[in-house]
Design a protein around this motif. Structure first.
Motif, PDB file in Angstrom:
ATOM      1  N   GLU A  93       0.819  -1.204   0.000  1.00 15.05           N
ATOM      2  CA  GLU A  93       0.000   0.000   0.000  1.00 15.05           C
ATOM      3  C   GLU A  93       0.853   1.254   0.000  1.00 15.05           C
ATOM      4  O   GLU A  93       0.424   2.305  -0.504  1.00 15.05           O
ATOM      5  CB  GLU A  93      -0.943  -0.007   1.208  1.00 15.05           C
ATOM      6  CG  GLU A  93      -2.033  -1.066   1.113  1.00 15.05           C
ATOM      7  CD  GLU A  93      -2.924  -1.105   2.336  1.00 15.05           C
ATOM      8  OE1 GLU A  93      -2.627  -0.383   3.315  1.00 15.05           O
ATOM      9  OE2 GLU A  93      -3.917  -1.849   2.312  1.00 15.05           O
ATOM     10  N   GLN A  94       2.048   1.180   0.551  1.00 15.26           N
ATOM     11  CA  GLN A  94       2.960   2.324   0.557  1.00 15.26           C
ATOM     12  C   GLN A  94       3.713   2.472  -0.758  1.00 15.26           C
ATOM     13  O   GLN A  94       4.448   3.440  -0.947  1.00 15.26           O
ATOM     14  CB  GLN A  94       3.966   2.179   1.710  1.00 15.26           C
ATOM     15  CG  GLN A  94       3.351   2.329   3.083  1.00 15.26           C
ATOM     16  CD  GLN A  94       4.328   1.972   4.196  1.00 15.26           C
ATOM     17  OE1 GLN A  94       5.413   1.436   3.953  1.00 15.26           O
ATOM     18  NE2 GLN A  94       3.955   2.276   5.433  1.00 15.26           N
ATOM     19  N   GLY A  95       3.536   1.521  -1.668  1.00 13.73           N
ATOM     20  CA  GLY A  95       4.250   1.571  -2.931  1.00 13.73           C
ATOM     21  C   GLY A  95       5.716   1.252  -2.800  1.00 13.73           C
ATOM     22  O   GLY A  95       6.547   1.701  -3.598  1.00 13.73           O
ATOM     23  N   ALA A  96       6.072   0.444  -1.788  1.00 14.65           N
ATOM     24  CA  ALA A  96       7.473   0.131  -1.538  1.00 14.65           C
ATOM     25  C   ALA A  96       8.067  -0.808  -2.583  1.00 14.65           C
ATOM     26  O   ALA A  96       9.284  -0.844  -2.753  1.00 14.65           O
ATOM     27  CB  ALA A  96       7.626  -0.483  -0.140  1.00 14.65           C
ATOM     28  N   PHE A  97       7.217  -1.575  -3.262  1.00 13.71           N
ATOM     29  CA  PHE A  97       7.699  -2.475  -4.308  1.00 13.71           C
ATOM     30  C   PHE A  97       7.514  -1.797  -5.665  1.00 13.71           C
ATOM     31  O   PHE A  97       6.416  -1.362  -6.001  1.00 13.71           O
ATOM     32  CB  PHE A  97       6.932  -3.797  -4.279  1.00 13.71           C
ATOM     33  CG  PHE A  97       7.009  -4.519  -2.966  1.00 13.71           C
ATOM     34  CD1 PHE A  97       8.227  -4.877  -2.409  1.00 13.71           C
ATOM     35  CD2 PHE A  97       5.852  -4.842  -2.266  1.00 13.71           C
ATOM     36  CE1 PHE A  97       8.302  -5.549  -1.205  1.00 13.71           C
ATOM     37  CE2 PHE A  97       5.912  -5.514  -1.059  1.00 13.71           C
ATOM     38  CZ  PHE A  97       7.141  -5.873  -0.517  1.00 13.71           C
ATOM     39  N   ALA A  98       8.571  -1.715  -6.438  1.00 16.20           N
ATOM     40  CA  ALA A  98       8.482  -1.072  -7.751  1.00 16.20           C
ATOM     41  C   ALA A  98       7.523  -1.848  -8.642  1.00 16.20           C
ATOM     42  O   ALA A  98       7.589  -3.083  -8.706  1.00 16.20           O
ATOM     43  CB  ALA A  98       9.868  -1.007  -8.394  1.00 16.20           C
ATOM     44  N   PRO A  99       6.599  -1.171  -9.347  1.00 16.47           N
ATOM     45  CA  PRO A  99       5.613  -1.863 -10.183  1.00 16.47           C
ATOM     46  C   PRO A  99       6.252  -2.839 -11.164  1.00 16.47           C
ATOM     47  O   PRO A  99       7.213  -2.510 -11.859  1.00 16.47           O
ATOM     48  CB  PRO A  99       4.927  -0.716 -10.934  1.00 16.47           C
ATOM     49  CG  PRO A  99       5.093   0.462 -10.033  1.00 16.47           C
ATOM     50  CD  PRO A  99       6.431   0.293  -9.394  1.00 16.47           C
ATOM     51  N   GLY A 100       5.713  -4.052 -11.191  1.00 16.80           N
ATOM     52  CA  GLY A 100       6.162  -5.055 -12.139  1.00 16.80           C
ATOM     53  C   GLY A 100       7.417  -5.805 -11.756  1.00 16.80           C
ATOM     54  O   GLY A 100       7.846  -6.703 -12.479  1.00 16.80           O
ATOM     55  N   THR A 101       8.000  -5.500 -10.585  1.00 13.82           N
ATOM     56  CA  THR A 101       9.232  -6.183 -10.178  1.00 13.82           C
ATOM     57  C   THR A 101       8.915  -7.353  -9.249  1.00 13.82           C
ATOM     58  O   THR A 101       7.898  -7.351  -8.546  1.00 13.82           O
ATOM     59  CB  THR A 101      10.189  -5.219  -9.459  1.00 13.82           C
ATOM     60  OG1 THR A 101       9.535  -4.670  -8.310  1.00 13.82           O
ATOM     61  CG2 THR A 101      10.603  -4.083 -10.383  1.00 13.82           C
ATOM     62  N   PRO A 102       9.775  -8.368  -9.215  1.00 13.02           N
ATOM     63  CA  PRO A 102       9.509  -9.543  -8.375  1.00 13.02           C
ATOM     64  C   PRO A 102       9.524  -9.211  -6.886  1.00 13.02           C
ATOM     65  O   PRO A 102      10.315  -8.391  -6.428  1.00 13.02           O
ATOM     66  CB  PRO A 102      10.661 -10.491  -8.725  1.00 13.02           C
ATOM     67  CG  PRO A 102      11.184 -10.022 -10.034  1.00 13.02           C
ATOM     68  CD  PRO A 102      10.983  -8.540 -10.052  1.00 13.02           C
ATOM     69  N   VAL A 103       8.621  -9.844  -6.177  1.00  9.79           N
ATOM     70  CA  VAL A 103       8.669  -9.839  -4.711  1.00  9.79           C
ATOM     71  C   VAL A 103       9.251 -11.193  -4.330  1.00  9.79           C
ATOM     72  O   VAL A 103       8.587 -12.227  -4.483  1.00  9.79           O
ATOM     73  CB  VAL A 103       7.267  -9.647  -4.103  1.00  9.79           C
ATOM     74  CG1 VAL A 103       7.349  -9.646  -2.577  1.00  9.79           C
ATOM     75  CG2 VAL A 103       6.634  -8.349  -4.609  1.00  9.79           C
ATOM     76  N   VAL A 104      10.501 -11.200  -3.888  1.00  7.06           N
ATOM     77  CA  VAL A 104      11.241 -12.448  -3.695  1.00  7.06           C
ATOM     78  C   VAL A 104      10.905 -13.030  -2.320  1.00  7.06           C
ATOM     79  O   VAL A 104      11.175 -12.406  -1.292  1.00  7.06           O
ATOM     80  CB  VAL A 104      12.755 -12.213  -3.825  1.00  7.06           C
ATOM     81  CG1 VAL A 104      13.504 -13.537  -3.673  1.00  7.06           C
ATOM     82  CG2 VAL A 104      13.067 -11.573  -5.174  1.00  7.06           C
ATOM     83  N   ILE A 105      10.316 -14.219  -2.339  1.00  7.13           N
ATOM     84  CA  ILE A 105       9.835 -14.845  -1.103  1.00  7.13           C
ATOM     85  C   ILE A 105      10.965 -15.044  -0.104  1.00  7.13           C
ATOM     86  O   ILE A 105      10.814 -14.738   1.090  1.00  7.13           O
ATOM     87  CB  ILE A 105       9.145 -16.184  -1.427  1.00  7.13           C
ATOM     88  CG1 ILE A 105       7.864 -15.932  -2.220  1.00  7.13           C
ATOM     89  CG2 ILE A 105       8.837 -16.961  -0.148  1.00  7.13           C
ATOM     90  CD1 ILE A 105       7.212 -17.182  -2.756  1.00  7.13           C
ATOM     91  N   VAL A 106      12.101 -15.540  -0.564  1.00 10.41           N
ATOM     92  CA  VAL A 106      13.225 -15.814   0.349  1.00 10.41           C
ATOM     93  C   VAL A 106      13.707 -14.529   1.011  1.00 10.41           C
ATOM     94  O   VAL A 106      13.987 -14.505   2.215  1.00 10.41           O
ATOM     95  CB  VAL A 106      14.377 -16.502  -0.414  1.00 10.41           C
ATOM     96  CG1 VAL A 106      15.603 -16.626   0.476  1.00 10.41           C
ATOM     97  CG2 VAL A 106      13.940 -17.884  -0.903  1.00 10.41           C
ATOM     98  N   GLU A 107      13.780 -13.447   0.238  1.00 10.15           N
ATOM     99  CA  GLU A 107      14.248 -12.183   0.804  1.00 10.15           C
ATOM    100  C   GLU A 107      13.267 -11.627   1.830  1.00 10.15           C
ATOM    101  O   GLU A 107      13.669 -11.110   2.877  1.00 10.15           O
ATOM    102  CB  GLU A 107      14.467 -11.166  -0.324  1.00 10.15           C
ATOM    103  CG  GLU A 107      15.635 -11.510  -1.226  1.00 10.15           C
ATOM    104  CD  GLU A 107      15.815 -10.497  -2.338  1.00 10.15           C
ATOM    105  OE1 GLU A 107      15.032  -9.508  -2.381  1.00 10.15           O
ATOM    106  OE2 GLU A 107      16.726 -10.679  -3.157  1.00 10.15           O
TER     107      GLU A 107
END
Length: 209
Positions: A20-34
């Motif tokens: 909701e804060q937009g911390a993840f850049a649009p279209g980029t992977p959210v890496v589960i391990v990280e």
């Protein structure tokens, strides 16, 4: 002894907040391990939380597995603002007048936050659970744009205060007109909002687990 918080809820709350804060850049992977490492959790609750957030429209499934931050384009942003406006105008049609509902609790929050609370009361005042859930969902999907809105609309606080005043008078036609103008302004600025968000890409900030 303090009971350890449920790992799934811990992961869900953290990842939802970042989305909701937009911390993840649009279209980029959210890496589960990280994300699991950041939260000091196993990968299982993180994977389950990401799957849950897919249902809320805050995360997307990647074509070949894994998860992505939602991609963003101007048409989608326009559609979401248009749908939020539809929820609000439908709510105004369902209630007699804004002042007939419970008075809001006095708040020292920023004008935009008070406006969000006021609009939420309008929708929930209809008693229509489906409408309220749809309004909440699209609101979450639009939340990553808030920082961009603050940069593009420098009069955002004054705009919110003006709408709050109309909400307090109970004048439904005037409030409707103001809400239409508020949303149309953002629909017209959708390309600028998207460019601002994409230009403000950043890595997920550190957060205590």
């Amino acid at each position: 002894m303090t009971r350890r918080r449920d790992p799934f809820l811990q992961a869900l709350d953290s990842l939802r907040r970042l989305s909701e804060q937009g911390a993840f850049a649009p279209g980029t992977p959210v890496v589960i391990v990280e994300e699991a490492r950041r939260l000091r959790l196993s990968t299982t609750p993180v994977r389950e939380a990401l799957a849950w957030l897919c249902g809320e429209g805050l995360i997307e499934r990647a074509p070949y597995g894994g998860y992505l931050a939602p991609r963003m384009d101007a048409a989608l942003v326009r559609d979401r603002f248009a749908f939020r406006l539809h929820c609000l105008t439908a709510s105004l049609d369902l209630i007699a007048a804004v002042h007939d509902r419970d008075e809001p609790v006095p708040s020292t929050a920023a004008p935009e936050q008070r406006l969000a609370e006021s609009l939420d009361r309008v929708v929930r005042g209809t008693g229509n659970q489906v409408l309220a859930e749809a309004f909440d969902r699209v609101g979450r999907q639009l939340r990553p744009l808030e920082a961009a809105e603050r940069r593009i609309f420098r009069d955002r606080d004054a705009e919110a205060v003006a709408i709050l005043r109309l909400s307090g008078t109970g004048s439904t036609p005037a409030l409707r007109q103001a809400l239409v103008a508020y949303h149309q302004r953002r629909m017209e600025a959708a390309p600028l909002l998207v460019l601002d968000v994409v230009g403000d890409r950043r890595d997920s900030p550190d957060e205590d687990g």
